[in-house]
Write an enzyme that holds these catalytic residues in place. Sequence first.
Site, PDB file in Angstrom:
ATOM      1  N   LEU A  11      36.873  47.030  36.391  1.00  0.00           N
ATOM      2  CA  LEU A  11      38.121  46.289  36.550  1.00  0.00           C
ATOM      3  C   LEU A  11      38.051  44.925  35.864  1.00  0.00           C
ATOM      4  CD1 LEU A  11      38.246  47.336  40.262  1.00  0.00           C
ATOM      5  CD2 LEU A  11      39.851  48.133  38.509  1.00  0.00           C
ATOM      6  N   PRO A  12      39.216  44.332  35.532  1.00  0.00           N
ATOM      7  CA  PRO A  12      39.202  43.115  34.701  1.00  0.00           C
ATOM      8  C   PRO A  12      38.698  41.851  35.390  1.00  0.00           C
ATOM      9  CG  PRO A  12      41.351  44.226  34.604  1.00  0.00           C
ATOM     10  CD  PRO A  12      40.573  44.875  35.697  1.00  0.00           C
TER      11      PRO A  12
ATOM     12  N   ASN B 272      40.966  41.812  41.061  1.00  0.00           N
ATOM     13  CA  ASN B 272      41.168  43.263  40.959  1.00  0.00           C
ATOM     14  C   ASN B 272      40.096  44.022  41.729  1.00  0.00           C
ATOM     15  OD1 ASN B 272      41.932  42.495  37.596  1.00  0.00           O
ATOM     16  ND2 ASN B 272      43.463  43.087  39.104  1.00  0.00           N
TER      17      ASN B 272
ATOM     18  N   THR C 294      32.955  42.689  35.279  1.00  0.00           N
ATOM     19  CA  THR C 294      32.268  41.391  35.187  1.00  0.00           C
ATOM     20  C   THR C 294      33.019  40.427  36.101  1.00  0.00           C
ATOM     21  OG1 THR C 294      31.517  41.783  32.938  1.00  0.00           O
ATOM     22  CG2 THR C 294      31.584  39.503  33.662  1.00  0.00           C
TER      23      THR C 294
ATOM     24  N   LYS D 168      24.711  39.111  32.996  1.00  0.00           N
ATOM     25  CA  LYS D 168      25.869  39.289  32.116  1.00  0.00           C
ATOM     26  C   LYS D 168      26.513  37.937  31.780  1.00  0.00           C
ATOM     27  CE  LYS D 168      29.472  40.985  30.013  1.00  0.00           C
ATOM     28  NZ  LYS D 168      30.474  41.930  30.426  1.00  0.00           N
TER      29      LYS D 168
ATOM     30  N   LYS E 286      37.513  34.045  30.440  1.00  0.00           N
ATOM     31  CA  LYS E 286      37.259  34.388  31.849  1.00  0.00           C
ATOM     32  C   LYS E 286      35.766  34.344  32.166  1.00  0.00           C
ATOM     33  CE  LYS E 286      36.194  38.307  33.382  1.00  0.00           C
ATOM     34  NZ  LYS E 286      36.010  39.713  33.709  1.00  0.00           N
TER      35      LYS E 286
END
EC number: 1.1.1.31
Length: 301
Positions: free
Chosen positions: A68-69, A73, A99, A174, A249
């Site tokens: 998911l973004p 979410n 992420t 990440k 983001k």
Amino acid sequence: MASKTPVGFIGLGNMGNPMAKNLMKHGYPLIIYDVFPDACKEFQDAGEQVVSSPADVAEKADRIITMLPTSINAIEAYSGANGILKKVKKGSLLIDSSTIDPAVSKELAKEVEKMGAVFMDAPVSGGVGAARSGNLTFMVGGVEDEFAAAQELLGCMGSNVVYCGAIGTGQAAKICNNMLLAISMIGTAEAMNLGIRLGLDPKLLAKILNMSSGRCWSSDSYNPVPGVMDGVPSANNYQGGFGATLMAKDLGLAQDSATSTKSPILLGSQAHQIYRMMCAKGYSKKDFSSVFQFLREEESF
């Protein structure tokens, strides 16, 4: 092949779509959900089962991958009114490849644990190309005893599946990677722009950088200057790839993590501001390497 038990997959965007297809290629039947029904159509046409909420996925599958973004979410998919936790079965394995903020991963893991299930964070590196070819790198955080079970599924979608430690460490790895990637992309764009303005041929300059100590992934595998490399977004008007919005983001997540750990990230913060400015000036849907074009146009710096 048909004897493999179904796997739930939630989130069929640019990354989730090819990841889910690679699970299908390895013989896993899928239970599919996406907030946009159109994203499910090709899977339904291929005979996969489409359901109407994350809760319905959890009812039908005891291994679920979410892609998911944003943190919001992910929270909605797990803890929302029709979220996974409403119908999750004891012993289920829930792998989140979004992420998101490591703190959110830790909170979700606690909620999942209360339901008698297992949560692992497993964000990915490699972009859409690696998602299609099944060559993603997964950075996995969670209980080590469950890693082998996660690896079985993730190995269908990636060529590197790395155990990082406790919940949240996959996200941490990440975030650190993408902060460094943003900084090195901006540095590559600045160096290329300066060299071009000093009269150097861009292909020659890239060749020299790539045989010298300035070489990095942004210069040798993903060069931001149009015409230097084929098969990268800069060769296609910065279409495809990894959008500037997503980079902004991820840099925001790095900024939050730096604040909470009192870590100085001077260049990371600067990179965050640059990508936020790019998004405000119409670059949000372009690949993050379009920072080269942004720097060329912004004479006022």
